[in-house]
Design an enzyme around this catalytic site. Structure first.
Site, PDB file in Angstrom:
ATOM      1  N   ARG A  54       0.895  -1.057   0.087  1.00  0.00           N
ATOM      2  CA  ARG A  54       0.026   0.025   0.082  1.00  0.00           C
ATOM      3  C   ARG A  54       0.747   1.275   0.119  1.00  0.00           C
ATOM      4  O   ARG A  54       2.077   1.370   0.616  1.00  0.00           O
ATOM      5  CB  ARG A  54      -0.975   0.193   1.353  1.00  0.00           C
ATOM      6  CG  ARG A  54      -2.004  -1.234   1.398  1.00  0.00           C
ATOM      7  CD  ARG A  54      -2.630  -0.965   2.575  1.00  0.00           C
ATOM      8  NE  ARG A  54      -3.826  -2.030   2.637  1.00  0.00           N
ATOM      9  CZ  ARG A  54      -4.755  -2.072   3.612  1.00  0.00           C
ATOM     10  NH1 ARG A  54      -4.743  -1.104   4.413  1.00  0.00           N
ATOM     11  NH2 ARG A  54      -5.529  -3.167   3.624  1.00  0.00           N
TER      12      ARG A  54
ATOM     13  N   ASP B  51       0.893   5.686   0.440  1.00  0.00           N
ATOM     14  CA  ASP B  51       0.090   6.533   1.141  1.00  0.00           C
ATOM     15  C   ASP B  51      -0.401   7.605   0.132  1.00  0.00           C
ATOM     16  O   ASP B  51      -0.030   7.588  -1.066  1.00  0.00           O
ATOM     17  CB  ASP B  51       1.346   7.440   2.094  1.00  0.00           C
ATOM     18  CG  ASP B  51       1.677   6.605   3.134  1.00  0.00           C
ATOM     19  OD1 ASP B  51       1.308   5.577   3.687  1.00  0.00           O
ATOM     20  OD2 ASP B  51       2.902   6.805   3.583  1.00  0.00           O
TER      21      ASP B  51
ATOM     22  N   TYR C  37      12.055   1.370  -3.955  1.00  0.00           N
ATOM     23  CA  TYR C  37      11.457   2.801  -3.907  1.00  0.00           C
ATOM     24  C   TYR C  37      12.812   3.797  -4.403  1.00  0.00           C
ATOM     25  O   TYR C  37      13.724   3.397  -4.091  1.00  0.00           O
ATOM     26  CB  TYR C  37      10.902   3.262  -2.633  1.00  0.00           C
ATOM     27  CG  TYR C  37       9.696   2.499  -2.335  1.00  0.00           C
ATOM     28  CD1 TYR C  37       8.542   3.314  -2.509  1.00  0.00           C
ATOM     29  CD2 TYR C  37       9.604   1.474  -1.677  1.00  0.00           C
ATOM     30  CE1 TYR C  37       7.227   2.836  -1.954  1.00  0.00           C
ATOM     31  CE2 TYR C  37       8.227   0.984  -1.461  1.00  0.00           C
ATOM     32  CZ  TYR C  37       7.147   1.381  -1.620  1.00  0.00           C
ATOM     33  OH  TYR C  37       6.082   1.257  -1.015  1.00  0.00           O
TER      34      TYR C  37
ATOM     35  N   ARG D 113       9.636   6.871   4.000  1.00  0.00           N
ATOM     36  CA  ARG D 113       9.473   8.361   4.169  1.00  0.00           C
ATOM     37  C   ARG D 113      10.366   8.766   5.247  1.00  0.00           C
ATOM     38  O   ARG D 113      10.869   9.841   5.462  1.00  0.00           O
ATOM     39  CB  ARG D 113       7.967   9.110   4.020  1.00  0.00           C
ATOM     40  CG  ARG D 113       7.306   8.784   2.863  1.00  0.00           C
ATOM     41  CD  ARG D 113       5.872   9.094   3.041  1.00  0.00           C
ATOM     42  NE  ARG D 113       5.602  10.245   3.562  1.00  0.00           N
ATOM     43  CZ  ARG D 113       4.526  10.521   3.886  1.00  0.00           C
ATOM     44  NH1 ARG D 113       3.334   9.798   3.848  1.00  0.00           N
ATOM     45  NH2 ARG D 113       4.285  11.855   4.378  1.00  0.00           N
TER      46      ARG D 113
END
Length: 350
Positions: free
Chosen positions: A111, A113, A182, A274
């Site tokens: 998932r 954000d 990522y 993050r």
């Protein structure tokens, strides 16, 4: 005709032409008279023989499909379905329900954000074999090609399905992945700040990449990343971080002049990427020393830091983050991988 989907999220209006195309293809596949009886048995379902010709088993069985998709996360309220919000999952499932005339639920690799993008996200879904076999109508397309064509016709511009293919039933998008990668992109020089790019964080002052690279080294490997995660209750926060690197590609190359962080792990807990980037950003800005990431890692806390103290990791903005790639094992190892990861991730933490 609208297809009811339980707890359906807010989704864009989809073209009525999609219904027309679906109805026309269904009508074409039904034919008329005795021919229709041969193909449908007098009902909306194809016969077992017709299904077997499409490479699936028997009437009533399901087929597992893998979808590789990309999306611009700017205008989405994250991946997961949320009542009253526009989400990627909600838009995708709405489109699938429209073209298949089946309520569809997808399982995602990871998932994302609100505001996070994906260049390569992976989902799987199970679709009745008879429904998939009817997708081509009278065309010479494969069922998968026909379903992909229909999806492309109804999805909004900020979601693209690149590939759709049949996979073994052991394939699991979430638990079967070997690793996820990522990238986080930052424009810290005036000449690299492009208002047309919605996947880049802007910084007013240049970052110290060398300091950020040195400070990252301690985070690579297997650690308890509690300070960098928003954990689920009773779930482990131990992860294996395989890569955390910082580069500035040369002008003229992809992402030329930008600061690019590459973050790869077997899996990530909520907010982990993050938080890793946010921790290194304050080092690159000169607000903290190079030992700061090690201190945050060792703290193993979710408490916010007091002034000049150490607490949970600062969180970077979502805008610069993109899911780039997810790797899976060969087919004969899919079941073994999924079972091993499920045991690890769902094991209660003492």
């Amino acid at each position: 005709m609208a297809v009811p989907v339980p707890d359906a999220p807010v989704a864009p209006e989809l073209p009525a032409a999609a219904f027309a195309a679906s109805s026309a293809d269904d009508a074409a596949s039904r034919g008329s008279g005795a021919r229709a009886g041969e193909r449908t048995g007098g009902s909306a379902a194809v016969t077992a023989d017709a299904v077997e010709q499409e490479g699936v088993t028997c009437e009533g069985s399901t087929v597992r499909l893998r979808l590789d998709l990309a999306y611009d996360g700017t205008d989405f309220f994250g991946w997961a379905v949320q009542p009253g919000q526009r989400t990627v999952q909600g838009v995708l499932e709405h489109a699938l329900a429209l073209v298949t005339r089946e309520p569809v639920r997808v399982v995602v690799a990871g998932r994302t954000d609100a505001g996070v993008h994906a260049r390569e996200q992976v989902v799987h879904l199970d679709l009745p074999a008879a429904r998939l076999a009817r997708m081509p109508g009278r065309s010479d397309r494969s069922p998968e090609e026909a379903l992909l064509d229909r999806l492309i016709g109804v999805l909004p511009d900020d979601v693209v399905v690149h590939r759709l293919r049949r996979v073994p039933p052991e394939f699991e998008a979430r638990f079967g992945a070997l690793w996820r990668r990522y990238r986080y992109r930052i424009a810290d020089l005036p000449e690299t700040q492009d208002p047309l790019r919605r996947d880049v964080l802007r910084q007013r002052r240049p970052l110290d990449l060398a300091a950020m690279a040195r400070a990252s080294e301690v985070l690579v490997g297997e650690h308890d990343f509690l300070s960098f995660c928003r954990p689920r209750e009773h779930a482990t926060t131990i992860r294996t971080l395989q890569e955390l690197s910082w580069t500035r590609p040369a002008a003229g190359r992809v992402d030329g002049g930008l600061v690019v962080a590459t973050v790869q792990a077997d899996a990530f807990c909520h907010h982990m990427v993050r938080s890793l980037v946010g921790t290194l950003l304050v080092v690159g800005q000169g607000r903290r020393g190079e030992d700061y990431p090690a201190e945050v890692l060792a703290a193993r806390t979710r408490r916010a830091a007091r002034r000049h103290g150490v607490g949970s990791a600062p969180l970077a903005a979502a805008v610069g983050l993109t899911l780039e790639h997810i790797e899976y094992p060969p087919d004969h190892l899919l079941a073994e991988r999924a079972e091993a990861v499920r045991r690890l991730r769902e094991a209660p933490v003492a």
